[in-house]
Design an enzyme around this catalytic site. Structure first.
Site, mmCIF file in Angstrom:
data_model
loop_
_atom_site.group_PDB
_atom_site.id
_atom_site.type_symbol
_atom_site.label_atom_id
_atom_site.label_comp_id
_atom_site.label_asym_id
_atom_site.label_seq_id
_atom_site.Cartn_x
_atom_site.Cartn_y
_atom_site.Cartn_z
ATOM 1 N N GLY A 181 0.836 -1.222 -0.099
ATOM 2 C CA GLY A 181 -0.040 -0.088 -0.032
ATOM 3 C C GLY A 181 0.785 1.302 -0.103
ATOM 4 N N THR A 182 2.091 1.332 0.718
ATOM 5 C CA THR A 182 2.831 2.312 0.831
ATOM 6 C C THR A 182 3.426 2.870 -0.647
ATOM 7 O OG1 THR A 182 3.470 1.629 3.105
ATOM 8 C CG2 THR A 182 5.040 3.354 1.812
ATOM 9 N N ASN A 216 -7.811 3.609 9.274
ATOM 10 C CA ASN A 216 -7.251 2.237 9.778
ATOM 11 C C ASN A 216 -7.230 2.218 11.266
ATOM 12 O OD1 ASN A 216 -5.128 4.351 8.886
ATOM 13 N ND2 ASN A 216 -3.718 3.435 10.211
ATOM 14 N N GLN A 248 -7.637 -0.148 3.789
ATOM 15 C CA GLN A 248 -8.301 -0.825 4.886
ATOM 16 C C GLN A 248 -9.577 -1.170 4.370
ATOM 17 O OE1 GLN A 248 -7.360 -1.811 7.485
ATOM 18 N NE2 GLN A 248 -5.318 -0.951 7.916
ATOM 19 N N SER A 254 -3.809 -3.203 -0.482
ATOM 20 C CA SER A 254 -2.448 -3.719 -0.027
ATOM 21 C C SER A 254 -2.947 -5.276 0.206
ATOM 22 C CB SER A 254 -2.025 -3.213 1.130
ATOM 23 O OG SER A 254 -1.089 -3.878 1.719
ATOM 24 N N ALA A 255 -2.371 -6.441 0.048
ATOM 25 C CA ALA A 255 -2.728 -7.726 0.009
ATOM 26 C C ALA A 255 -2.649 -7.932 1.564
ATOM 27 C CB ALA A 255 -1.595 -8.823 -0.530
ATOM 28 N N HIS A 256 -1.846 -7.704 2.312
ATOM 29 C CA HIS A 256 -1.867 -8.282 3.840
ATOM 30 C C HIS A 256 -2.920 -8.009 4.758
ATOM 31 C CE1 HIS A 256 0.235 -5.087 6.443
ATOM 32 N NE2 HIS A 256 0.511 -4.526 5.069
ATOM 33 N N CYS A 274 1.502 0.580 12.161
ATOM 34 C CA CYS A 274 2.477 0.400 11.331
ATOM 35 C C CYS A 274 4.025 0.888 11.301
ATOM 36 C CB CYS A 274 1.942 1.276 9.768
ATOM 37 S SG CYS A 274 0.629 0.114 8.976
HETATM 38 N N1 PLP Z 1 -2.791 2.811 3.950
HETATM 39 C C1 PLP Z 1 -3.491 2.539 5.092
HETATM 40 C C2 PLP Z 1 -4.841 3.145 5.420
HETATM 41 C C3 PLP Z 1 -2.941 1.354 5.937
HETATM 42 O O1 PLP Z 1 -3.753 1.041 7.224
HETATM 43 C C4 PLP Z 1 -1.591 0.887 5.614
HETATM 44 C C5 PLP Z 1 -0.861 -0.068 6.619
HETATM 45 O O2 PLP Z 1 -1.308 -0.057 7.566
HETATM 46 C C6 PLP Z 1 -0.972 1.377 4.462
HETATM 47 C C7 PLP Z 1 -1.321 2.396 3.677
HETATM 48 C C8 PLP Z 1 0.304 0.923 4.153
HETATM 49 O O3 PLP Z 1 0.305 -0.672 3.403
HETATM 50 P P1 PLP Z 1 1.497 -1.500 3.475
HETATM 51 O O4 PLP Z 1 1.483 -2.080 4.858
HETATM 52 O O5 PLP Z 1 1.059 -2.706 2.598
HETATM 53 O O6 PLP Z 1 2.788 -0.738 2.915
#
Ligand code: PLP
Length: 380
Positions: free
Chosen positions: A70-71, A149, A177, A197-199, A320
């Site tokens: 996601g990042t 989140n 989310q 994001s997959a996880h 995170c």
């Molecule tokens: N965006 C949101 C709303 C999230 O909650 C998170 C991770 O907690 C991310 C982005 C980042 O995703 P990733 O962990 O796959 O980089």
């Protein structure tokens, strides 16, 4: 007794379908860019997964770009908008750090779209701001997440999209989310770019995706080979992508069943409130799986540690940031500064059971009774 895991918003346990898909892809081997049989098999895995992710978020498969999570998907959207001429970025106050920090690191000016006490974006502010947009700032870029989140609060994304579109701007939606927890129709809601994001939905960590609409031009984030149609060079993470695809499919198929968990969450919430806890975003529409709750005077970390000792895993706000405890900017933006240090996040998901929530409430009650008794006891 097994431990209770209620920290799905940090990472959901991997679904069996996803684990099986990862194992299958590892056995296939092959580079998806190779023309021989093993390469073609790997390519087929990637394209099938792309179709599943596209179906989950209401996007044409050809517009889904796989990333490392996601990042990176958020970074790709922000950097693309800046490369396309955006010089002033409006980001909601409750965005994930990957959006807030990504925007600040982009070199563009950043403005913060405020939220109300429930954590819902102030669209009147956005409308007024867009109405006096200075064209020398390039096209407006607005980032508004689909759901938060920490609180699970769902944002009025379609209404924001209408405003942004009216101003000729670019709306980025972080649906990391929300995907797999509520229906996401990226095109229908008017997102120009949307990240997942997959996880967070039962796939492996380290893989995500960005979809883009016809009004968004993606720039090249990584240079090298022509993978992902030249948008993101580097040999694809075939096993991760395979797991993502399988998780996306399972999440889509399980979406209706998941909504039943709102009843478990609500019942737990009612018991905590009766004991004096304060629920964040309680009056806003929220994801069915998330409860952000503060116990005045009881530090978040102490609660998380005591619950962990009692066999219940939850988190203190956003998890995170590699174990670092910092005040929640989300709760701060909601004007809950005092309570922010006393809030925990409880989040279930695909493998949760009603009993998990009941056991959480029991553990929480014991932890809080003990803490209250200790505070009442005269100092020795
Ligand atoms: N965006 C949101 C709303 C999230 O909650 C998170 C991770 O907690 C991310 C982005 C980042 O995703 P990733 O962990 O796959 O980089």
């Amino acid at each position: 007794m097994s431990a209770v895991y209620l920290d799905y918003n940090a990472t959901a346990p991997v679904r069996p379908q996803a684990a099986a898909a990862v194992a299958r892809a590892l056995q296939v081997g092959g580079n998806p860019s190779s023309v021989h049989a093993a390469g073609r098999a790997a390519r087929a895995i990637i394209e099938e997964a792309r179709g599943e992710v596209a179906a989950l978020i209401g996007a044409p498969a050809s517009t889904v770009v796989f990333t490392s999570g996601g990042t990176e998907a958020n970074a790709l959207a922000i950097e693309s908008a800046v490369a396309a001429g955006a010089r002033r970025l409006i980001v909601s106050a409750v965005e994930h750090d990957s959006v807030l920090e990504g925007a600040r690191a982009s070199g563009a000016e950043v403005e913060v779209l405020p939220v109300d006490a429930q954590g819902v974006a102030d669209l009147a502010w956005l409308e007024a701001r867009l109405a006096r947009w200075d064209e020398t700032d390039g096209k407006p870029f607005v980032a508004l997440m689909a759901a938060n989140n920490e609180t699970g609060v769902i944002q009025p994304v379609a209404a924001a999209a209408a405003l942004v579109r009216g101003a000729g701007g670019w709306l980025h939606v972080d649906a990391v989310q929300a995907a797999g927890k509520i229906e996401i129709d990226s095109r229908g809601m008017g997102a120009d770019t949307l990240s997942v994001s997959a996880h967070k939905l039962g796939g492996p960590q380290g893989v995500g995706a960005l979809t883009f609409g016809p009004r968004a031009t993606l720039s090249r984030r990584l240079h090298g080979g022509g993978q992902e149609r030249g948008r993101r060079a580097g040999t694809e993470n075939t096993p991760g992508v395979a797991g993502f695809g399988a998780a996306a499919r399972a999440a889509r198929e399980g979406l209706a069943a998941l909504q039943a968990q709102a009843g478990w969450r609500d019942a737990a919430e009612a018991r905590l409130r009766a004991a004096g806890a304060v629920v964040m975003g309680a009056d806003a529409p929220r994801l069915c799986n998330t409860l952000c709750v503060a116990s005045p005077g009881h530090a978040s970390e102490l609660q998380v540690m005591a619950l962990d000792l009692a066999g219940v895993m939850v988190s203190a706000g956003s998890a995170c940031s590699s174990g670092k405890v910092k005040p929640s900017h989300v709760l701060g933006a909601m004007g809950q500064g005092e309570l922010a240090g006393c809030a925990i996040r409880v989040s279930g998901g695909w493998a949760s059971a009603e009993d998990d929530w009941n056991r959480f409430v029991e553990a929480w009650s014991q932890v809080h009774d003990r803490y209250a008794a200790r505070r009442r006891a005269p100092a020795a």
